[in-house]
Design a protein around this motif. Sequence first.
Motif, PDB file in Angstrom:
ATOM      1  N   SER A 156       6.066  10.279   3.060  1.00  0.00           N
ATOM      2  CA  SER A 156       4.854  10.783   2.414  1.00  0.00           C
ATOM      3  C   SER A 156       5.007  12.248   2.030  1.00  0.00           C
ATOM      4  O   SER A 156       4.616  12.661   0.930  1.00  0.00           O
ATOM      5  CB  SER A 156       3.650  10.605   3.344  1.00  0.00           C
ATOM      6  OG  SER A 156       3.473   9.248   3.682  1.00  0.00           O
ATOM      7  N   LEU A 157       5.584  13.035   2.922  1.00  0.00           N
ATOM      8  CA  LEU A 157       5.771  14.458   2.637  1.00  0.00           C
ATOM      9  C   LEU A 157       6.775  14.661   1.515  1.00  0.00           C
ATOM     10  O   LEU A 157       6.528  15.429   0.574  1.00  0.00           O
ATOM     11  CB  LEU A 157       6.226  15.183   3.906  1.00  0.00           C
ATOM     12  CG  LEU A 157       6.512  16.683   3.763  1.00  0.00           C
ATOM     13  CD1 LEU A 157       5.288  17.412   3.237  1.00  0.00           C
ATOM     14  CD2 LEU A 157       6.961  17.262   5.100  1.00  0.00           C
ATOM     15  N   MET A 158       7.931  13.971   1.577  1.00  0.00           N
ATOM     16  CA  MET A 158       8.940  14.127   0.537  1.00  0.00           C
ATOM     17  C   MET A 158       8.424  13.664  -0.826  1.00  0.00           C
ATOM     18  O   MET A 158       8.673  14.288  -1.857  1.00  0.00           O
ATOM     19  CB  MET A 158      10.200  13.340   0.912  1.00  0.00           C
ATOM     20  CG  MET A 158      10.970  13.885   2.106  1.00  0.00           C
ATOM     21  SD  MET A 158      11.434  15.609   1.915  1.00  0.00           S
ATOM     22  CE  MET A 158      10.149  16.380   2.935  1.00  0.00           C
ATOM     23  N   THR A 213      -4.322   4.857   2.274  1.00  0.00           N
ATOM     24  CA  THR A 213      -3.153   4.274   2.932  1.00  0.00           C
ATOM     25  C   THR A 213      -2.674   5.162   4.068  1.00  0.00           C
ATOM     26  O   THR A 213      -2.335   4.677   5.152  1.00  0.00           O
ATOM     27  CB  THR A 213      -2.022   4.076   1.912  1.00  0.00           C
ATOM     28  OG1 THR A 213      -2.455   3.172   0.888  1.00  0.00           O
ATOM     29  CG2 THR A 213      -0.781   3.505   2.583  1.00  0.00           C
ATOM     30  N   LEU A 214      -2.667   6.481   3.841  1.00  0.00           N
ATOM     31  CA  LEU A 214      -2.269   7.400   4.903  1.00  0.00           C
ATOM     32  C   LEU A 214      -3.220   7.296   6.090  1.00  0.00           C
ATOM     33  O   LEU A 214      -2.804   7.434   7.245  1.00  0.00           O
ATOM     34  CB  LEU A 214      -2.240   8.831   4.369  1.00  0.00           C
ATOM     35  CG  LEU A 214      -1.160   9.151   3.334  1.00  0.00           C
ATOM     36  CD1 LEU A 214      -1.300  10.586   2.847  1.00  0.00           C
ATOM     37  CD2 LEU A 214       0.222   8.916   3.899  1.00  0.00           C
ATOM     38  N   GLY A 235       0.809  -1.213   0.000  1.00  0.00           N
ATOM     39  CA  GLY A 235       0.000   0.000   0.000  1.00  0.00           C
ATOM     40  C   GLY A 235       0.840   1.259   0.000  1.00  0.00           C
ATOM     41  O   GLY A 235       0.466   2.276  -0.582  1.00  0.00           O
ATOM     42  N   LEU A 236       2.009   1.188   0.630  1.00  0.00           N
ATOM     43  CA  LEU A 236       2.900   2.344   0.637  1.00  0.00           C
ATOM     44  C   LEU A 236       3.541   2.592  -0.717  1.00  0.00           C
ATOM     45  O   LEU A 236       3.815   3.730  -1.086  1.00  0.00           O
ATOM     46  CB  LEU A 236       4.021   2.135   1.667  1.00  0.00           C
ATOM     47  CG  LEU A 236       3.676   2.348   3.136  1.00  0.00           C
ATOM     48  CD1 LEU A 236       4.848   1.938   3.996  1.00  0.00           C
ATOM     49  CD2 LEU A 236       3.317   3.800   3.388  1.00  0.00           C
ATOM     50  N   LEU A 237       3.772   1.532  -1.468  1.00  0.00           N
ATOM     51  CA  LEU A 237       4.625   1.640  -2.644  1.00  0.00           C
ATOM     52  C   LEU A 237       3.913   1.540  -3.980  1.00  0.00           C
ATOM     53  O   LEU A 237       4.529   1.761  -5.012  1.00  0.00           O
ATOM     54  CB  LEU A 237       5.700   0.546  -2.577  1.00  0.00           C
ATOM     55  CG  LEU A 237       6.529   0.558  -1.297  1.00  0.00           C
ATOM     56  CD1 LEU A 237       7.539  -0.572  -1.328  1.00  0.00           C
ATOM     57  CD2 LEU A 237       7.218   1.885  -1.121  1.00  0.00           C
ATOM     58  N   SER A 238       2.640   1.190  -3.975  1.00  0.00           N
ATOM     59  CA  SER A 238       1.987   0.953  -5.262  1.00  0.00           C
ATOM     60  C   SER A 238       0.874   1.942  -5.557  1.00  0.00           C
ATOM     61  O   SER A 238       0.166   1.795  -6.537  1.00  0.00           O
ATOM     62  CB  SER A 238       1.418  -0.476  -5.300  1.00  0.00           C
ATOM     63  OG  SER A 238       0.417  -0.635  -4.315  1.00  0.00           O
ATOM     64  N   ASP A 239       0.683   2.946  -4.700  1.00  0.00           N
ATOM     65  CA  ASP A 239      -0.362   3.932  -4.960  1.00  0.00           C
ATOM     66  C   ASP A 239       0.126   4.911  -6.014  1.00  0.00           C
ATOM     67  O   ASP A 239       0.896   5.814  -5.720  1.00  0.00           O
ATOM     68  CB  ASP A 239      -0.705   4.707  -3.688  1.00  0.00           C
ATOM     69  CG  ASP A 239      -1.366   3.830  -2.642  1.00  0.00           C
ATOM     70  OD1 ASP A 239      -2.073   2.906  -3.046  1.00  0.00           O
ATOM     71  OD2 ASP A 239      -1.166   4.086  -1.455  1.00  0.00           O
TER      72      ASP A 239
END
Length: 364
Positions: free
Chosen positions: A268-270, A319-320, A225-229
């Motif tokens: 997420s911010l970067m 995800t967030l 979920g972190l890497l595929s959105d």
Amino acid sequence: MMNPLDARYPFFESARTAVETAEISLPELVSRGAPAVERGRERVQRALLEGTVRPETDDVDPETELLSYPIARILVSLLDSTAAIDKYAAAEASTAIERIREDVAREDDLRSTQTTNLDLDDVLAEFDLADDVQPDDRSHQGHGEQWYRIDVGAYLSLSSSSWGREWRLVARELDEGEVRITGADLFELLETAIRDRIAAGLPFDLPREEGLGAELEPQVTDLRGLLSDRTRVHDIDVVAPELFPPCLRNLIDKAERGTELSSVEGFSLMAFLAGIGMSADEIVAFCADTSLEVETLRYQLEYLRDESGSQYPPPSCETLSAYGICHNEDDHWKVASHPLAYYETRVEEVDSDAITDWRATTNA
């Protein structure tokens, strides 16, 4: 009782032997939710987002740390992503070489103590380089950097001309089949050896619908979920913080208050700032006077802008939300459920004359 050195270097042959000798069942560890499972998930997450596998806290016991390594290898295999495997192996190698530098330096300084049991000869022997690398007689320890001589075959197999002109053989001193290198060069070559060993055999061929694949599905889903959105946006040529998604503005406010961001928050911010087209220098300037450190920012941005195809977008709001970062503030999911799509929509909705580009107010 696990050897702390094995936990520190779980890819060493001695560590593998320790796990095999202990006859520990990985399926049993996973089924009972042993601490090594969560640490393995954290290991992969930090590798992918930050380029390190160091634990967030210092209270991880050696057994958990050692066993988290095979769990992490299973998890990254289940992600089914070549880019993820490359980044994971690079992060493991980067963390390991930092530790080796620390241990070797400590061993050199405190050679009469038993502070560590690792020296450079141990590392060279581990990777079958003991006969290929020798101290250079023309350098003197204690009077400048130690130099070494390495067999040209080993040098060519562990280096790459893509690292820069100074790594090309024509730019090196070559004598009787040996290349003269600095100690810093040697550590870079060792990092390649470590990365190659960790990447070897990955991914495992594991069924996802049964056994370990099924048991670890929650952790894999979490990481994926972190890497595929991914979302497609048009080029956005404006930086207007007031139009950022509320959850991202919250992270900026948090960092401005001096509060340290978690790895997921920082990533997420970067990823968002890079995703809207800000350069590394602009992002560093934008994050000045916050809890984010310049060196960390540039390192993470290098990961985000990797040209190997493994550039990651910011996670979706869903995800967030799972990470407790997004709470659908101001009901912003109705505008868009992805930070980049939200920002694009908000920019399009506002009259361009009413938008002040942040870059026009700074020298970034």
